[in-house]
Enzyme design. Structure first.
Site, PDB file in Angstrom:
ATOM      1  N   GLU A 270      -1.785 -29.749  26.564  1.00 44.46           N
ATOM      2  CA  GLU A 270      -3.015 -30.325  25.979  1.00 44.46           C
ATOM      3  C   GLU A 270      -2.732 -31.563  25.133  1.00 44.46           C
ATOM      4  O   GLU A 270      -3.621 -32.147  24.542  1.00 44.46           O
ATOM      5  CB  GLU A 270      -3.714 -29.266  25.109  1.00 44.46           C
ATOM      6  CG  GLU A 270      -4.294 -28.117  25.919  1.00 44.46           C
ATOM      7  CD  GLU A 270      -5.377 -28.575  26.899  1.00 44.46           C
ATOM      8  OE1 GLU A 270      -5.535 -27.927  27.955  1.00 44.46           O
ATOM      9  OE2 GLU A 270      -6.033 -29.610  26.622  1.00 44.46           O
TER      10      GLU A 270
ATOM     11  N   THR B 198       1.435  -4.449   4.196  1.00 43.26           N
ATOM     12  CA  THR B 198       1.219  -4.683   5.639  1.00 43.26           C
ATOM     13  C   THR B 198       0.685  -6.084   5.928  1.00 43.26           C
ATOM     14  O   THR B 198       0.779  -6.562   7.044  1.00 43.26           O
ATOM     15  CB  THR B 198       0.202  -3.667   6.192  1.00 43.26           C
ATOM     16  OG1 THR B 198      -1.037  -3.822   5.477  1.00 43.26           O
ATOM     17  CG2 THR B 198       0.731  -2.244   6.047  1.00 43.26           C
ATOM     18  N   ASP B 199       0.129  -6.762   4.911  1.00 45.20           N
ATOM     19  CA  ASP B 199      -0.527  -8.051   5.180  1.00 45.20           C
ATOM     20  C   ASP B 199       0.436  -9.128   5.669  1.00 45.20           C
ATOM     21  O   ASP B 199       0.068  -9.947   6.496  1.00 45.20           O
ATOM     22  CB  ASP B 199      -1.251  -8.555   3.917  1.00 45.20           C
ATOM     23  CG  ASP B 199      -2.465  -7.700   3.592  1.00 45.20           C
ATOM     24  OD1 ASP B 199      -3.059  -7.908   2.522  1.00 45.20           O
ATOM     25  OD2 ASP B 199      -2.788  -6.810   4.411  1.00 45.20           O
TER      26      ASP B 199
ATOM     27  N   TYR C 119      -8.067   0.200  -3.540  1.00 45.42           N
ATOM     28  CA  TYR C 119      -7.031   0.877  -4.333  1.00 45.42           C
ATOM     29  C   TYR C 119      -6.114  -0.203  -4.928  1.00 45.42           C
ATOM     30  O   TYR C 119      -6.259  -1.396  -4.645  1.00 45.42           O
ATOM     31  CB  TYR C 119      -6.210   1.830  -3.460  1.00 45.42           C
ATOM     32  CG  TYR C 119      -5.689   1.175  -2.209  1.00 45.42           C
ATOM     33  CD1 TYR C 119      -6.381   1.275  -1.007  1.00 45.42           C
ATOM     34  CD2 TYR C 119      -4.530   0.386  -2.240  1.00 45.42           C
ATOM     35  CE1 TYR C 119      -5.925   0.626   0.129  1.00 45.42           C
ATOM     36  CE2 TYR C 119      -4.078  -0.269  -1.115  1.00 45.42           C
ATOM     37  CZ  TYR C 119      -4.789  -0.145   0.074  1.00 45.42           C
ATOM     38  OH  TYR C 119      -4.355  -0.800   1.196  1.00 45.42           O
TER      39      TYR C 119
ATOM     40  N   THR D 271       0.820  -1.218   0.000  1.00 38.39           N
ATOM     41  CA  THR D 271       0.000   0.000   0.000  1.00 38.39           C
ATOM     42  C   THR D 271       0.844   1.254   0.000  1.00 38.39           C
ATOM     43  O   THR D 271       0.492   2.263  -0.611  1.00 38.39           O
ATOM     44  CB  THR D 271      -0.919  -0.001   1.241  1.00 38.39           C
ATOM     45  OG1 THR D 271      -1.845  -1.059   1.119  1.00 38.39           O
ATOM     46  CG2 THR D 271      -1.671   1.300   1.401  1.00 38.39           C
TER      47      THR D 271
ATOM     48  N   LYS E 175      -0.300  -7.924  12.996  1.00 38.18           N
ATOM     49  CA  LYS E 175      -1.350  -7.019  12.506  1.00 38.18           C
ATOM     50  C   LYS E 175      -2.631  -7.334  13.273  1.00 38.18           C
ATOM     51  O   LYS E 175      -3.122  -8.461  13.232  1.00 38.18           O
ATOM     52  CB  LYS E 175      -1.534  -7.200  11.002  1.00 38.18           C
ATOM     53  CG  LYS E 175      -2.408  -6.117  10.356  1.00 38.18           C
ATOM     54  CD  LYS E 175      -2.399  -6.237   8.833  1.00 38.18           C
ATOM     55  CE  LYS E 175      -3.116  -5.066   8.177  1.00 38.18           C
ATOM     56  NZ  LYS E 175      -3.138  -5.157   6.700  1.00 38.18           N
TER      57      LYS E 175
ATOM     58  N   SER F 298       1.708  -7.616  -0.617  1.00 42.16           N
ATOM     59  CA  SER F 298       2.443  -8.603   0.190  1.00 42.16           C
ATOM     60  C   SER F 298       1.671  -9.891   0.471  1.00 42.16           C
ATOM     61  O   SER F 298       2.257 -10.862   0.947  1.00 42.16           O
ATOM     62  CB  SER F 298       2.904  -7.992   1.506  1.00 42.16           C
ATOM     63  OG  SER F 298       1.838  -7.870   2.419  1.00 42.16           O
TER      64      SER F 298
HETATM   65  N1  DAS Z   1      -2.574  -5.830   0.184  1.00 41.12           N
HETATM   66  C1  DAS Z   1      -1.823  -5.149   1.215  1.00 41.12           C
HETATM   67  C2  DAS Z   1      -0.384  -5.615   1.177  1.00 41.12           C
HETATM   68  O1  DAS Z   1       0.288  -5.402   0.163  1.00 41.12           O
HETATM   69  C3  DAS Z   1      -1.791  -3.685   1.085  1.00 41.12           C
HETATM   70  C4  DAS Z   1      -1.024  -3.126   2.239  1.00 41.12           C
HETATM   71  O2  DAS Z   1      -1.655  -2.937   3.281  1.00 41.12           O
HETATM   72  O3  DAS Z   1       0.171  -2.886   2.152  1.00 41.12           O
HETATM   73  O4  DAS Z   1       0.047  -6.143   2.187  1.00 41.12           O
END
Ligand code: DAS
Length: 360
Positions: A317, A123-124, A57, A43, A196, A90
């Site tokens: 467990e 970020t994923d 986007y 992103t 996250k 990502s």
């Molecule tokens: N799809 C997400 C990624 O590329 C967009 C982001 O949050 O960076 O991880």
């Protein structure tokens, strides 16, 4: 070729060379740290149709030089230059990109001309790449991974300030030997515990119970904690000769489960299975039998938990001693998978792998 054409070509060559000199990288300032920005997409490099487009986007379209030029303040805090390692959202991160990125980081940090690295990333899976690098980077110099929750085209985009903060940290001596760091929204997290926690909020990256390592405030990094676990130069993992990583899959625990998914992973050649169990890693009876059968075929089994926080008790467990399973300690399933992948490049010995889960 007649004389006139030759003269024209010579003039053109001279002109292009002079332009090359004119546009040569900014002269480096000896008083500033040298920071290399390695871009992978996400992103932070995205583009939306309008200034209010914060979902729907396109990620991974803006090249690294444009990211740098979009934040002119960078050159006041570091001598920065960029390289495009990949241009992907990502969720599509691969072992191939991980290995290319890690090898390039180790090559750059071996040079006295590089003081720190920033990786721009989606970020994923930022937490996965961060933990992978935490285990394979062979330098005490700062490596800071940064992303954004809004594309640069959005009102109040978070990427530019996140990038600025990451470059400041990468040039901060106090950030050395803290392992790979993740910084978004002014929070400095360690690679081992960061995760996250929200699909869309700007403050999504947290270490829910073990906490941030520090903060950014007014363009300065403040540290209050550091990890007690091995990382970077203390790590026994070496990716130098690797061209891929062993296949490890994650089986999710839930009510009324079945072993079908697990059996499919094993049939497709998984060398390791991480079980994201309910509670303290509890096993649905049919799945437990599937894991026992997989272990008998030489597949390494790690019990983790879908809960996300707390210690996964060995022999709690399930009787891990008897079943020859590994307990994940506090690593969540996606990070347990990364440690198991790297462990399997070194050994298939369960006791050795359990040691690794207690040390990293
Ligand atoms: N799809 C997400 C990624 O590329 C967009 C982001 O949050 O960076 O991880």
């Amino acid at each position: 070729m007649n004389r006139k054409v030759l003269v024209t070509l010579a003039v053109l060559v001279v002109f292009l060379c002079s332009m090359q000199v004119a546009f040569a990288a900014e002269p480096s300032n000896n008083h500033l740290p040298n920071v290399k920005i390695l871009a992978t997409g996400g992103t932070i490099a995205g583009s939306g149709a309008t200034s209010t487009t914060t979902v729907g986007y396109t990620a991974a379209v803006v090249p690294v030089d444009a990211l740098i030029n979009n934040v002119p303040e960078l050159k006041k805090v570091a001598n920065v230059s960029g390289e495009q390692i990949a241009q992907i959202a990502s969720e599509n991160m691969t072992n191939k990109v991980w290995l290319k990125l890690a090898k390039r980081i180790n090559e750059l940090l071996a040079s006295d001309d590089v003081d720190g690295i920033v990786v721009t990333h989606g970020t994923d899976t930022i937490e996965e790449t961060a933990y992978f690098l935490n285990l394979v980077v062979k330098s005490e110099k700062p490596v800071v991974i940064v992303g954004a929750m809004r594309p640069p085209t959005a009102m109040s985009a978070d990427g530019p300030m996140n990038l600025y903060n990451a470059v400041v940290i990468a040039g901060t001596k106090e950030a050395r030997n803290k392992g790979v760091l993740v910084c978004l929204n002014d929070a400095i997290n360690g690679a081992r515990e960061v995760t996250k926690t929200n699909t869309s909020l700007l403050d999504t990256f947290r270490a829910p119970e073990l906490g941030y390592l520090g903060y950014m405030q007014g363009g300065k990094a403040y540290f209050y904690r550091e990890s007690t676990r091995k990382h970077t130069t203390q790590s026994e993992f070496d990716i130098t000769g690797l061209t891929d990583l062993p296949r490890v899959d994650i089986v999710y625990g839930y009510a009324n489960n079945s072993r079908d998914g697990l059996d499919a992973f094993v049939a497709h050649g998984a060398k390791g299975i991480v079980h994201a169990g309910v509670g303290d890693g509890s096993l649905f009876t049919e799945v437990k039998q599937g894991l026992i059968d997989a272990r008998k075929q030489g597949v390494l089994i790690v019990r983790s938990s879908r809960v996300g926080n707390g210690i996964l008790a060995r022999n709690g467990e399930a009787n891990d001693d008897e079943l020859d399973f590994v307990a994940s300690d506090t690593l969540n399933p996606q990070k347990s998978r990364i440690l198991l992948m790297l462990a399997l490049t070194k050994t298939h010995d369960t006791k050795e792998i359990q040691r690794m889960f207690w040390e990293y």
